[in-house]
Design a protein around this motif. Structure first.
Motif, PDB file in Angstrom:
ATOM      1  N   HIS A   1     -16.046  28.624  -0.730  1.00  0.00           N
ATOM      2  CA  HIS A   1     -16.230  27.762  -1.892  1.00  0.00           C
ATOM      3  C   HIS A   1     -16.917  28.593  -2.982  1.00  0.00           C
ATOM      4  CE1 HIS A   1     -17.640  24.560  -4.518  1.00  0.00           C
ATOM      5  NE2 HIS A   1     -16.886  23.699  -3.839  1.00  0.00           N
ATOM      6  N   PRO A   2     -16.521  28.445  -4.244  1.00  0.00           N
ATOM      7  CA  PRO A   2     -17.123  29.262  -5.307  1.00  0.00           C
ATOM      8  C   PRO A   2     -18.638  29.148  -5.410  1.00  0.00           C
ATOM      9  CG  PRO A   2     -15.095  28.277  -6.099  1.00  0.00           C
ATOM     10  CD  PRO A   2     -15.364  27.672  -4.743  1.00  0.00           C
ATOM     11  N   ASP A   3     -19.223  28.061  -4.871  1.00  0.00           N
ATOM     12  CA  ASP A   3     -20.684  27.952  -4.946  1.00  0.00           C
ATOM     13  C   ASP A   3     -21.386  28.845  -3.928  1.00  0.00           C
ATOM     14  OD1 ASP A   3     -20.484  26.690  -2.475  1.00  0.00           O
ATOM     15  OD2 ASP A   3     -21.012  24.703  -3.214  1.00  0.00           O
ATOM     16  N   GLY A   4     -20.628  29.437  -2.996  1.00  0.00           N
ATOM     17  CA  GLY A   4     -21.201  30.353  -2.018  1.00  0.00           C
ATOM     18  C   GLY A   4     -21.962  29.687  -0.902  1.00  0.00           C
ATOM     19  N   GLU A   5     -21.976  28.353  -0.870  1.00  0.00           N
ATOM     20  CA  GLU A   5     -22.740  27.634   0.149  1.00  0.00           C
ATOM     21  C   GLU A   5     -21.861  27.110   1.282  1.00  0.00           C
ATOM     22  OE1 GLU A   5     -26.070  27.351   0.080  1.00  0.00           O
ATOM     23  OE2 GLU A   5     -26.076  28.575  -1.747  1.00  0.00           O
ATOM     24  N   LYS A   6     -20.557  27.166   1.114  1.00  0.00           N
ATOM     25  CA  LYS A   6     -19.636  26.582   2.095  1.00  0.00           C
ATOM     26  C   LYS A   6     -18.438  27.498   2.329  1.00  0.00           C
ATOM     27  CE  LYS A   6     -19.333  22.804  -0.418  1.00  0.00           C
ATOM     28  NZ  LYS A   6     -20.526  22.812  -1.250  1.00  0.00           N
ATOM     29  N   LEU A   7     -17.915  27.429   3.538  1.00  0.00           N
ATOM     30  CA  LEU A   7     -16.640  28.046   3.883  1.00  0.00           C
ATOM     31  C   LEU A   7     -15.648  26.950   4.230  1.00  0.00           C
ATOM     32  CD1 LEU A   7     -17.410  31.084   6.232  1.00  0.00           C
ATOM     33  CD2 LEU A   7     -16.006  31.162   4.170  1.00  0.00           C
ATOM     34  N   VAL A   8     -14.436  27.082   3.760  1.00  0.00           N
ATOM     35  CA  VAL A   8     -13.359  26.187   4.157  1.00  0.00           C
ATOM     36  C   VAL A   8     -12.404  26.992   5.032  1.00  0.00           C
ATOM     37  CG1 VAL A   8     -11.406  24.788   3.362  1.00  0.00           C
ATOM     38  CG2 VAL A   8     -13.563  24.777   2.079  1.00  0.00           C
ATOM     39  N   PHE A   9     -12.043  26.436   6.179  1.00  0.00           N
ATOM     40  CA  PHE A   9     -11.135  27.164   7.067  1.00  0.00           C
ATOM     41  C   PHE A   9     -10.157  26.217   7.745  1.00  0.00           C
ATOM     42  CE2 PHE A   9     -14.638  25.938   9.826  1.00  0.00           C
ATOM     43  CZ  PHE A   9     -14.049  25.649  11.055  1.00  0.00           C
ATOM     44  N   GLY A  10      -9.060  26.791   8.190  1.00  0.00           N
ATOM     45  CA  GLY A  10      -8.100  26.053   8.989  1.00  0.00           C
ATOM     46  C   GLY A  10      -8.190  26.512  10.426  1.00  0.00           C
TER      47      GLY A  10
ATOM     48  N   ARG B   1      -5.704  21.714  11.399  1.00  0.00           N
ATOM     49  CA  ARG B   1      -6.592  20.846  10.619  1.00  0.00           C
ATOM     50  C   ARG B   1      -7.522  21.717   9.774  1.00  0.00           C
ATOM     51  NH1 ARG B   1      -6.345  17.820  15.509  1.00  0.00           N
ATOM     52  NH2 ARG B   1      -5.534  15.711  15.194  1.00  0.00           N
ATOM     53  N   GLY B   2      -8.103  21.080   8.742  1.00  0.00           N
ATOM     54  CA  GLY B   2      -9.004  21.786   7.852  1.00  0.00           C
ATOM     55  C   GLY B   2     -10.441  21.356   8.037  1.00  0.00           C
ATOM     56  N   TYR B   3     -11.368  22.300   7.803  1.00  0.00           N
ATOM     57  CA  TYR B   3     -12.789  22.047   8.029  1.00  0.00           C
ATOM     58  C   TYR B   3     -13.622  22.681   6.918  1.00  0.00           C
ATOM     59  CZ  TYR B   3     -11.003  21.023  12.694  1.00  0.00           C
ATOM     60  OH  TYR B   3     -10.285  20.508  13.750  1.00  0.00           O
ATOM     61  N   VAL B   4     -14.781  22.084   6.688  1.00  0.00           N
ATOM     62  CA  VAL B   4     -15.767  22.632   5.757  1.00  0.00           C
ATOM     63  C   VAL B   4     -17.011  23.000   6.563  1.00  0.00           C
ATOM     64  CG1 VAL B   4     -17.180  22.205   3.732  1.00  0.00           C
ATOM     65  CG2 VAL B   4     -14.897  21.211   3.865  1.00  0.00           C
ATOM     66  N   LEU B   5     -17.453  24.233   6.414  1.00  0.00           N
ATOM     67  CA  LEU B   5     -18.606  24.732   7.159  1.00  0.00           C
ATOM     68  C   LEU B   5     -19.738  25.012   6.186  1.00  0.00           C
ATOM     69  CD1 LEU B   5     -18.524  27.404   9.966  1.00  0.00           C
ATOM     70  CD2 LEU B   5     -20.238  27.515   8.186  1.00  0.00           C
ATOM     71  N   ASP B   6     -20.863  24.357   6.374  1.00  0.00           N
ATOM     72  CA  ASP B   6     -22.055  24.593   5.565  1.00  0.00           C
ATOM     73  C   ASP B   6     -22.769  25.838   6.088  1.00  0.00           C
ATOM     74  OD1 ASP B   6     -25.047  24.335   4.918  1.00  0.00           O
ATOM     75  OD2 ASP B   6     -24.185  22.752   3.667  1.00  0.00           O
ATOM     76  N   ILE B   7     -22.893  26.850   5.256  1.00  0.00           N
ATOM     77  CA  ILE B   7     -23.443  28.131   5.690  1.00  0.00           C
ATOM     78  C   ILE B   7     -24.893  27.996   6.150  1.00  0.00           C
ATOM     79  CG2 ILE B   7     -24.037  30.474   4.956  1.00  0.00           C
ATOM     80  CD1 ILE B   7     -21.078  30.037   5.376  1.00  0.00           C
TER      81      ILE B   7
END
Length: 702
Positions: A357-366, A374-380
């Motif tokens: 994510h452009p904010d650098g705080e999250k990763l999006v992965f499949g 499926r898709g997921y959001v990971l909070d760093i």
């Protein structure tokens, strides 16, 4: 139908209220009668392209409309489903002036409010084109900003893969793959959606993933050309389409991921340089034309292989995916200055793309689990992982400046098929087990007269058996984890298969005993195995094992775990065809035969002095796993640029005969082949023709 009242009026003048969205769907079908309306078109016009909501809502709407519109005999259908296409209204609309006498003739379609009449029992009204459009805008449910919004970016036939948006999100590059054309890169201009995508690359070479420079001027991608055995990373100036080779990449392997640092100075790519054991991630300095690639990945004696990767927006770290074995791949974060490593996910099977994510705080992965993406959001910071809650998500990519998320939506589904052999009339494969779930790797037992296979009906690939018609199915394992490659013993009382164990770095060979209904693990000394088959006496498993120094077939006792190496030429898969004869395939093309030596039922094979015989030439036999032996010859798979082929090689005549030709996307090329002699048919796994499209996603999790 009376749209302004959200109701249907019947001949007896009774009314039935229905939801506004159901009215909109019915009006759209009536307006476009008799055309078949694709699901995507209905979602685009009724739900404003929000497929996240529209996919399930449309199915629900069609079901309720059918219930409401059934005739008096409760059998008449008003809406027809055209499989894999869409829906069609079965009743011709008749437009009637609602203000006129009931017996008046049909008026023109220019009336303010008109009525559509179905013979038998139903009368309903539909608004003409202009008023219909007005009503849709007036009565459409307001946008709920708490909901996800999915928009279609591409929807051409074939597969559009690996989206790469420009930094401002106005242009999206993707790889377009069809059955009739070679894959190339195309660019979609979102400011001019009416224009077809523009082709960027040409020719027969293989192109992989692509990435834009942060200034939006250049596109980087890899190109592998079989004709001259070369692979290069290319810099393409998008405006002029001028190409410039940057660095060589490996011609072997299928990893062609790329990423670029936020300052545009460093390109990360998959490469190979001696003395490394195999390919890995390299960095190259784009500011210096004389710079040489620098290895980032582990070079030698590694316990893993790094695949995908993404620089963090601040350029201080890189997220990488590491594959331990076929059951284990997870995401790690590496600090580029200190090389400190942090594991971010656990228990994943197959990572299919990641992006910051452009904010650098999250990763999006499949992530692909049992062939469901499926898709997921990971909070760093918290390491919390959230699910997007829909299927098909893979290979996400953010437009760095506009912060829009693009992804590839792709569904994979497989079924078991049989091919009749020896018919005078050409035959197509017949489905044996076909459903909404996937079914893989069938193997037939003559003794049991049953098929063993893997199915994801439970949400995991588990072991199942059925009869040869696909009936009397039974689930044998409940491991709640993926199993692969079931194989009957010669006696028909056991099934071996490959599966994971608790250790992240190992897999094991399992054996299910049908006489006792018990499951055991072969006590092998090895950590990583390949597809299991059986020794002639069923006392041992034949399996390739993966060691740091080599990969080769081994003979593994199922009781003691004692292991004997059978070859030294990179063999991968073997079948015993007599008490001492092993047919196998591996790194060397062709089908090979090896005679094993036993003394007092103990193998003492000396592979250094026992040279294998080339049974079938590598010029025609190039498959590793998709083959099955008979006394007369071998059935095997052949891969061509635009199709796949199943052929039969006759040992006596030393001649190959084509049996079946299929589109390249409809055969699972790693499937097993299994002959059912009594029916003279061949079993294998087939794939539905995949449709992959590029979409954008706006979601509360982002």
């Amino acid at each position: 139908m009376i749209p302004i009242e959200y109701a249907i009026k019947f001949e007896d003048h009774s009314k039935q209220s229905i939801q506004p969205k159901f009215i909109e769907v019915l009006c759209y079908l009536a307006k476009h009668f008799p055309r078949v309306i694709p699901r995507e078109e209905l979602i685009e016009n009724v739900w404003a392209g929000n497929s996240y909501v529209g996919e399930k809502a449309l199915t629900n709407a069609i079901w309720h409309l059918r219930q409401s519109l059934k005739g008096s005999n409760n059998e008449d259908e008003t809406i027809e489903t055209i499989r894999k296409v869409g829906y069609r209204l079965l009743v011709a609309p008749q437009y009637i002036d609602n203000n006129a006498d009931d017996n008046a003739p049909v008026s023109s379609q220019d009336n303010y409010l008109s009525t559509l009449t179905q013979p038998k029992s139903l009368v309903f009204a539909c608004v003409v084109f202009l008023v219909l459009g007005l009503m849709f805008s007036l009565f459409k449910t307001p946008q709920n900003f708490d909901q996800a919004v999915i928009k279609q970016i591409t929807k051409s036939p074939g597969s559009e893969l690996f989206p790469s948006p420009s930094p401002d999100g106005t242009q999206v590059v993707f790889k377009w793959l069809t059955d009739k054309h070679n894959s190339n890169l195309y660019i979609k201009d979102r400011n001019n959606p009416q224009l077809s995508p523009k082709q960027l690359t040409f020719g027969n070479a293989y192109v992989g993933h692509s990435v834009w420079s942060n200034d939006g001027q250049y596109l980087y991608f890899s190109r592998k050309d079989k004709s001259n055995d070369s692979c290069q990373v290319i810099q393409l100036k998008v405006l002029t389409q001028q190409e410039k080779p940057i660095v060589d990449c490996p011609t072997k392997g299928g990893y062609y991921y790329l990423d670029i640092s936020p300052d545009d100075n460093t390109l990360a790519f998959h490469g190979y340089r001696e003395p490394a054991d195999e390919s890995g991630i390299y960095f190259i300095d784009l500011t210096n034309n004389e710079s040489q690639p620098v290895r980032f990945s582990c070079s030698n004696n590694c316990d893993y292989k790094e695949r995908d990767f993404a620089f963090s927006p601040d350029g201080k770290s890189i997220a990488v995916t590491r594959r331990i074995n076929r059951f284990n791949e997870n995401i790690y974060l590496v600090n580029l200055a200190t090389k400190e490593l942090e594991q971010l996910t656990k228990g994943e099977e197959d990572i299919v793309g990641l992006t910051w994510h452009p904010d650098g705080e999250k990763l999006v992965f499949g992530a692909q689990r049992a062939d469901i993406r499926r898709g997921y959001v990971l909070d760093i910071n918290s390491k919390a992982i959230s699910n997007f809650q829909f299927e098909g998500f893979s290979y996400p990519a953010f437009a760095r400046k506009s912060k829009e998320l693009f992804y590839q939506q792709r569904y994979e589904k497989y079924y078991l098929a049989s091919l009749p052999l020896g018919n005078n009339v050409a035959s197509s494969p017949f489905p044996i087990i076909e459903s909404e779930f996937s079914h893989l790797d069938p193997h037939y037992s003559t003794k049991q007269d049953r098929i063993a296979y893997a199915s994801n009906e439970s949400g995991f690939y588990e072991l199942w058996i059925s009869d040869t018609q696909g009936l009397n199915r039974q689930q044998l394992t409940f491991l709640k984890q993926t199993i692969r490659y079931p194989r009957w013993s010669h006696s028909g009382d056991k099934i071996a298969f490959l599966g994971p164990v608790e250790s992240d770095k190992a897999d094991k060979i399992y054996i299910y005993d049908l006489t006792t209904n018990t499951l055991s693990i072969v006590p092998s000394m090895h950590q990583i195995h390949n597809r299991p088959t059986w020794s002639w006496d069923d006392n041992a498993i034949i399996s390739a094992v993966y060691e740091k120094e080599y990969v080769d077939l081994h003979y593994i006792n199922i009781v003691t775990g004692d292991s004997t190496r059978l070859s030294n030429d990179g063999s991968r898969f073997g079948i015993m065809t007599s008490p001492t004869t092993l047919l196998y395939t591996g790194e060397r093309k062709g089908l090979w035969q090896l005679e094993l030596a036993f003394e007092n039922q103990k193998l003492f094979n000396n592979y250094a002095n026992n040279q294998p015989l080339n049974k079938v030439s590598g010029k025609i036999f190039k498959t590793t796993y998709t083959w099955d032996h008979t006394e007369q010859g071998v059935y095997f798979h052949q891969k061509y640029d635009k199709h796949h082929q199943i052929s039969f090689y006759n040992y006596a005549e030393q001649q190959s005969t084509p049996i079946l030709r299929l589109p390249r996307s409809t055969l699972r090329t790693s499937t097993t082949l299994s002959k059912i002699a009594k029916n003279n048919e061949l079993l294998f796994s087939r794939a539905y023709s995949p449709q992959a499209d590029i979409k954008s996603l706006s979601h509360p999790l982002l």
